[in-house]
Design a protein around this motif. Structure first.
Motif, short mmCIF file in Angstrom:
data_model
loop_
_atom_site.label_atom_id
_atom_site.label_comp_id
_atom_site.label_asym_id
_atom_site.label_seq_id
_atom_site.Cartn_x
_atom_site.Cartn_y
_atom_site.Cartn_z
N GLY A 42 1.06 -0.95 -0.10
CA GLY A 42 -0.23 0.15 0.46
C GLY A 42 1.33 1.23 0.27
N SER A 43 0.76 2.19 0.41
CA SER A 43 1.09 3.63 1.10
C SER A 43 2.58 3.72 1.50
CB SER A 43 0.31 4.50 2.13
OG SER A 43 -0.03 3.65 2.76
N LYS A 44 2.99 2.43 2.23
CA LYS A 44 4.32 2.11 2.96
C LYS A 44 5.57 1.76 2.52
CE LYS A 44 1.88 2.25 6.92
NZ LYS A 44 0.80 1.80 7.29
N THR A 123 12.95 -7.84 0.59
CA THR A 123 13.03 -6.54 0.32
C THR A 123 11.75 -5.09 0.18
OG1 THR A 123 14.85 -7.81 -0.97
CG2 THR A 123 14.27 -5.39 -1.28
N PHE A 124 11.81 -4.42 1.20
CA PHE A 124 10.95 -3.74 0.43
C PHE A 124 11.28 -2.00 -0.52
CE2 PHE A 124 9.78 -5.47 5.23
CZ PHE A 124 8.72 -5.72 4.73
N GLN A 125 10.66 -2.32 -1.11
CA GLN A 125 11.13 -1.39 -2.34
C GLN A 125 10.24 -1.49 -3.48
OE1 GLN A 125 14.16 -4.21 -4.37
NE2 GLN A 125 12.77 -3.54 -6.16
N ALA A 130 4.39 1.30 -7.48
CA ALA A 130 3.88 1.02 -5.97
C ALA A 130 5.10 0.41 -5.61
CB ALA A 130 2.55 -0.16 -6.17
N ASN A 131 4.92 0.46 -3.58
CA ASN A 131 5.16 -0.50 -2.41
C ASN A 131 5.45 -1.85 -2.29
OD1 ASN A 131 6.52 2.85 -1.83
ND2 ASN A 131 4.49 3.00 -0.86
N HIS A 132 5.90 -3.07 -2.66
CA HIS A 132 5.71 -3.65 -1.98
C HIS A 132 7.27 -4.81 -1.37
CE1 HIS A 132 4.16 -3.86 -6.36
NE2 HIS A 132 3.32 -4.67 -5.71
N LEU A 133 6.52 -5.67 -0.93
CA LEU A 133 7.88 -6.93 0.28
C LEU A 133 8.05 -8.14 -0.53
CD1 LEU A 133 8.83 -8.04 2.62
CD2 LEU A 133 6.32 -8.58 2.91
N ALA A 163 3.28 -9.00 4.73
CA ALA A 163 3.07 -7.64 3.55
C ALA A 163 1.75 -6.80 4.37
CB ALA A 163 2.95 -7.81 2.24
N ASN A 164 0.64 -7.54 4.68
CA ASN A 164 -0.77 -6.72 4.92
C ASN A 164 -0.47 -6.19 6.43
OD1 ASN A 164 -2.60 -7.51 3.37
ND2 ASN A 164 -2.93 -9.06 3.75
N LYS A 165 -0.26 -6.60 7.57
CA LYS A 165 0.53 -6.33 9.05
C LYS A 165 1.37 -5.42 8.40
CE LYS A 165 0.16 -10.06 12.40
NZ LYS A 165 0.71 -10.51 13.60
N ILE A 166 1.98 -5.23 7.39
CA ILE A 166 2.86 -3.38 7.52
C ILE A 166 2.05 -2.55 6.57
CG2 ILE A 166 4.72 -2.81 5.45
CD1 ILE A 166 5.68 -4.39 8.28
N LYS A 167 1.34 -2.92 5.52
CA LYS A 167 0.47 -1.84 5.02
C LYS A 167 -0.76 -1.51 6.10
CE LYS A 167 -1.46 -3.91 1.24
NZ LYS A 167 -2.79 -4.30 0.47
N ASN A 168 -1.03 -1.83 7.36
CA ASN A 168 -2.01 -1.83 7.91
C ASN A 168 -1.62 -0.75 9.50
OD1 ASN A 168 -4.14 -2.61 5.98
ND2 ASN A 168 -4.23 -4.64 6.85
N GLY A 169 0.03 -1.05 9.18
CA GLY A 169 0.19 -0.55 10.42
C GLY A 169 0.77 0.47 10.49
#
Length: 169
Positions: A42-44, A123-125, A130-133, A163-169
């Motif tokens: 998402g926006s992370k 890797t987060f990039q 768009a932002n991805h894991l 990924a969802n936990k990061i997205k919603n964090g």
């Protein structure tokens, strides 16, 4: 080259057809396999994902045994999924400011179900704007207790959760 397997009592034997005159020796039969997955965050962006993990690693990393603090190089991680042992060591964190990505790597210990020599990279990039894991793994030799399709299904489930936990964090 053609290969087949037979199972006799407690012994698995691989048979390799060596009849091709163009065969190149030595013949290596490697049971290793890999997987790679890409999950949106998402926006992370990578810096925001890193900040979340640095604040509380096990709040986001969805595997039992993950530490609260972000791991340090060489730290042993007693990870488990159900009854399966995923013990590993944290290799190191890497950062590329030019391409705006961060990553880290876990290396399997001798107690890990995937066996020594296996590893997984996180890797987060940004990819395509768009932002991805991104997750890639090298599995030396999967136990015959867990089949490949079941293993991949479990990996997808855990890494989607991450990924969802990061997205919603």
């Amino acid at each position: 080259m053609p290969t087949s397997f037979t199972w006799n009592e407690n012994t698995l034997t691989q048979h390799v057809d060596l009849s091709n005159p163009n065969i190149s020796f030595p013949v290596v039969a490697d049971p290793a396999w890999t997987y790679s997955y890409k999950f949106p965050t998402g926006s992370k962006n990578s810096q925001q994902a890193r900040a979340l993990l640095k604040k509380c690693f096990n709040c986001y990393f969805p595997v039992t045994g993950a530490p609260k603090a972000f791991p340090t190089a060489g730290q042993k991680l007693p990870l488990k999924v159900g009854v399966l042992n995923f013990e590993c060591t944290f290799d190191k964190e890497v950062y590329n400011s030019l391409h705006m990505w961060i990553g880290f790597k876990f290396k399997a210990t001798k107690n890990h179900i995937d066996q020594l020599g296996s590893y997984v990279n996180f890797t987060f990039q940004p990819v395509g704007g768009a932002n991805h894991l991104l997750i890639s793994a090298y599995v030396v030799n999967i136990s015959f207790v867990v089949n490949n399709a079941f293993y991949r299904s479990g990996a997808i489930q855990k890494w989607t959760e991450f990924a969802n936990k990061i997205k919603n964090g």
